[in-house]
Scaffold this motif. Structure first.
Motif, short mmCIF file in Angstrom:
data_model
loop_
_atom_site.label_atom_id
_atom_site.label_comp_id
_atom_site.label_asym_id
_atom_site.label_seq_id
_atom_site.Cartn_x
_atom_site.Cartn_y
_atom_site.Cartn_z
N VAL A 14 79.51 44.82 39.70
CA VAL A 14 79.03 43.46 40.07
C VAL A 14 78.98 42.46 39.26
O VAL A 14 80.47 41.53 38.81
CB VAL A 14 78.19 43.84 41.36
N THR A 15 78.00 42.64 37.89
CA THR A 15 78.34 41.95 36.63
C THR A 15 80.00 41.66 35.94
O THR A 15 79.95 40.36 36.13
CB THR A 15 77.66 42.66 35.94
N VAL A 16 80.81 42.59 36.36
CA VAL A 16 81.91 42.19 35.50
C VAL A 16 82.88 41.11 36.65
O VAL A 16 83.63 40.54 35.86
CB VAL A 16 82.80 43.68 35.18
N ASP A 17 82.50 41.53 38.24
CA ASP A 17 83.00 41.03 38.82
C ASP A 17 83.06 39.22 38.64
O ASP A 17 84.02 38.80 39.12
CB ASP A 17 82.81 41.05 39.73
N HIS A 18 81.42 39.20 38.64
CA HIS A 18 81.60 37.52 38.27
C HIS A 18 81.37 37.11 36.43
O HIS A 18 82.39 36.36 37.01
CB HIS A 18 80.48 37.64 38.25
N VAL A 19 82.17 38.26 35.22
CA VAL A 19 82.64 37.41 34.55
C VAL A 19 83.53 37.24 34.83
O VAL A 19 84.42 35.59 34.42
CB VAL A 19 82.22 38.91 33.41
N SER A 20 84.65 37.69 35.51
CA SER A 20 85.98 37.93 35.43
C SER A 20 86.58 37.06 37.13
O SER A 20 87.52 36.62 36.49
CB SER A 20 86.64 39.09 36.00
N GLY A 21 85.28 36.11 37.46
CA GLY A 21 86.11 35.57 38.31
C GLY A 21 86.49 36.13 40.03
O GLY A 21 87.34 35.54 40.17
N GLY A 22 85.94 37.71 39.81
CA GLY A 22 86.39 37.95 40.79
C GLY A 22 88.21 39.16 40.84
O GLY A 22 89.01 39.40 41.67
N ARG A 23 88.29 39.61 39.48
CA ARG A 23 89.23 40.31 39.57
C ARG A 23 88.98 41.46 39.26
O ARG A 23 89.80 42.36 38.55
CB ARG A 23 89.58 39.12 38.45
N MET A 24 87.99 41.49 39.30
CA MET A 24 87.71 43.41 38.93
C MET A 24 88.22 44.41 39.88
O MET A 24 88.73 44.18 41.05
CB MET A 24 85.64 43.86 39.30
N GLU A 25 88.35 45.57 39.23
CA GLU A 25 88.96 46.56 40.20
C GLU A 25 87.98 48.21 39.24
O GLU A 25 87.84 47.94 38.50
CB GLU A 25 90.53 46.74 40.16
N LEU A 26 87.69 48.85 40.36
CA LEU A 26 87.09 49.52 39.81
C LEU A 26 87.13 51.03 40.19
O LEU A 26 87.95 51.47 41.57
CB LEU A 26 85.33 49.76 40.66
N GLY A 27 87.46 51.59 39.13
CA GLY A 27 88.93 52.82 39.17
C GLY A 27 87.33 53.85 39.02
O GLY A 27 86.51 54.38 37.57
N TYR A 65 73.28 63.02 43.99
CA TYR A 65 72.23 61.36 44.15
C TYR A 65 71.92 60.89 44.86
O TYR A 65 71.91 60.92 46.28
CB TYR A 65 73.27 61.00 43.59
N ARG A 66 70.80 60.11 45.45
CA ARG A 66 69.84 59.24 46.34
C ARG A 66 69.14 57.97 45.86
O ARG A 66 69.22 57.89 45.50
CB ARG A 66 68.82 60.23 46.20
N VAL A 67 69.68 57.44 47.00
CA VAL A 67 69.06 55.99 46.65
C VAL A 67 68.48 55.35 48.51
O VAL A 67 68.73 56.00 49.26
CB VAL A 67 70.41 54.65 46.69
N HIS A 68 67.17 55.53 48.45
CA HIS A 68 66.72 54.54 49.46
C HIS A 68 66.02 53.24 49.40
O HIS A 68 65.75 52.30 48.30
CB HIS A 68 65.32 55.28 49.10
N GLU A 69 66.44 52.38 50.49
CA GLU A 69 66.84 50.67 50.31
C GLU A 69 67.34 50.57 49.25
O GLU A 69 66.23 49.68 48.91
CB GLU A 69 65.75 50.99 51.31
N ALA A 70 68.16 50.52 48.81
CA ALA A 70 68.32 50.27 47.10
C ALA A 70 69.47 49.03 47.37
O ALA A 70 70.29 49.09 48.29
CB ALA A 70 69.58 51.19 46.65
N ARG A 71 69.56 47.91 46.97
CA ARG A 71 69.85 46.76 46.71
C ARG A 71 71.01 46.53 45.45
O ARG A 71 70.05 47.29 44.80
CB ARG A 71 69.22 45.39 46.29
N CYS A 72 71.65 45.52 45.81
CA CYS A 72 72.55 45.22 44.32
C CYS A 72 72.87 43.57 44.82
O CYS A 72 74.07 43.73 46.20
CB CYS A 72 73.91 46.17 44.47
N ASP A 73 72.44 43.24 44.37
CA ASP A 73 72.53 41.55 44.15
C ASP A 73 72.64 41.12 42.50
O ASP A 73 71.69 41.22 41.92
CB ASP A 73 70.57 40.50 44.88
N PRO A 74 73.61 40.00 42.38
CA PRO A 74 74.01 39.49 43.28
C PRO A 74 75.28 40.28 44.12
O PRO A 74 74.95 41.40 43.31
CB PRO A 74 74.82 38.30 43.17
N LYS A 75 75.78 40.49 45.06
CA LYS A 75 77.46 40.63 45.84
C LYS A 75 77.93 40.75 44.85
O LYS A 75 78.73 39.17 44.36
CB LYS A 75 77.42 40.57 47.15
#
Length: 313
Positions: free
Chosen positions: A93-106, A156-166
């Motif tokens: 998500v950080t890379v997406d913000h740095v790139s202005g919305g150009r991130m592709e995740l493989g 892997y487990r996550v519980h009510e995990a947040r990722c902000d910003p989107k």
């Protein structure tokens, strides 16, 4: 016949300036995509000396985002076992913000046991590594799109995990890399927006592509929703003599693995390369990605830009 093109820059045994030179050239020359890989040691497909330099994947992808303006910024592919998927999601998500919305995740299951062993990361059997991948891709998708994500898997487990910003993008594409017909391609059909496979000939690519289509149909998904890409080596020259010299350069880049990888190489004059690419496009490839390793053949890349790209525009 049309196709989009990208480059895949292996960030090993080179300087940051070496990478910048190739990135800047591709970014202003009509390429659609630039990606990096995820290794801690230089990628060697045959047993040998592990010495050499290699930039870490997340940080070098961030550098790629800052150094370019036009291309999609990708990864082929991040090894799921190297980072918890929630940690990787936040980084992307950080890379997406740095790139202005150009991130592709493989994403991939990982294969370099040398790295796993050296860093104390358990190198699980392939079934379990694919289990990790399947769990991780679901967590990442949830963190990209949902306010909170809860997931309980074996690895892997996550519980009510947040990722902000989107992410900046409404729905960043997730890519899966590999060609296993029973499990990997099925996962592509179920979870991914794009599929990538490296260093296979056009006949093999076409066959794997049809397997993916059948998995999409079994899961009631329109096959057209999944982008199809292939990574190919490049040894292009203006003459037969120059082509032979460029092919010898591949030996320096790929070593003993060259004979195994050569079916997935674009080796020849511009017209021969055009014809070879056309065979991949006929087999279903939508994007052609040039897999480049140091020492980077900048002159060959310029020949490709001048004499090959126009044939597919």
């Amino acid at each position: 016949m049309s196709a989009l093109f990208g480059i895949h820059t292996g960030p090993q045994n080179c300087t940051l300036d070496d990478l910048r030179q190739v990135w800047h050239l591709a970014d202003c020359s009509g390429f659609h995509w630039i990606s990096i890989w995820d290794h801690f040691y230089p990628a060697m497909l045959a047993p040998g000396d592990a010495e050499g330099t290699c930039y870490e994947g997340v940080s070098i992808m961030t550098a790629l985002a800052t150094e370019t303006k036009n291309v999609r910024v990708g990864s082929l592919v991040f090894c799921m076992a190297y980072r918890h998927p929630a940690v990787l999601a936040n980084a992307m998500v950080t890379v997406d913000h740095v790139s202005g919305g150009r991130m592709e995740l493989g994403l991939g299951a990982g294969w370099s046991q040398l790295e796993f062993d050296a860093y104390g990361i358990p190198f699980l059997p392939i079934k379990e590594r694919l289990d990790q991948l399947e769990e991780g891709v679901q967590i990442i998708r949830g963190l990209f799109s949902q306010e909170v994500t809860t997931f309980a898997g074996t690895h892997y487990r996550v519980h009510e995990a947040r990722c902000d910003p989107k992410p900046v993008q409404p729905r960043p594409r997730l890519w899966l890399g590999g060609m296993g017909e029973k499990r990997l391609l099925r996962m592509v059909a179920r979870y991914a927006d794009g599929w990538n496979v490296p260093f296979v000939g056009p006949e093999v690519f076409a066959q794997k592509n049809q397997v993916l289509n059948r998995w999409c149909e079994r899961h009631q998904r329109d096959p057209r929703e999944v982008l199809r890409t292939v990574n190919l080596g490049l040894a292009i020259g203006r003459s037969a003599t120059e082509v032979q010299r460029k092919r010898e350069d591949l030996q320096q880049q790929f070593g003993a693995a060259l004979s195994f990888l050569e079916p997935g190489m674009l080796i020849g004059t511009p017209q021969q390369v055009v014809d070879r690419i056309a065979a991949y496009v006929a087999g279903g490839a939508q994007w052609i990605i040039l897999a480049l390793r140091a020492p980077f053949d900048v002159d060959g890349l310029r020949v490709f830009i001048e004499a090959v790209l126009p044939a597919f525009q």
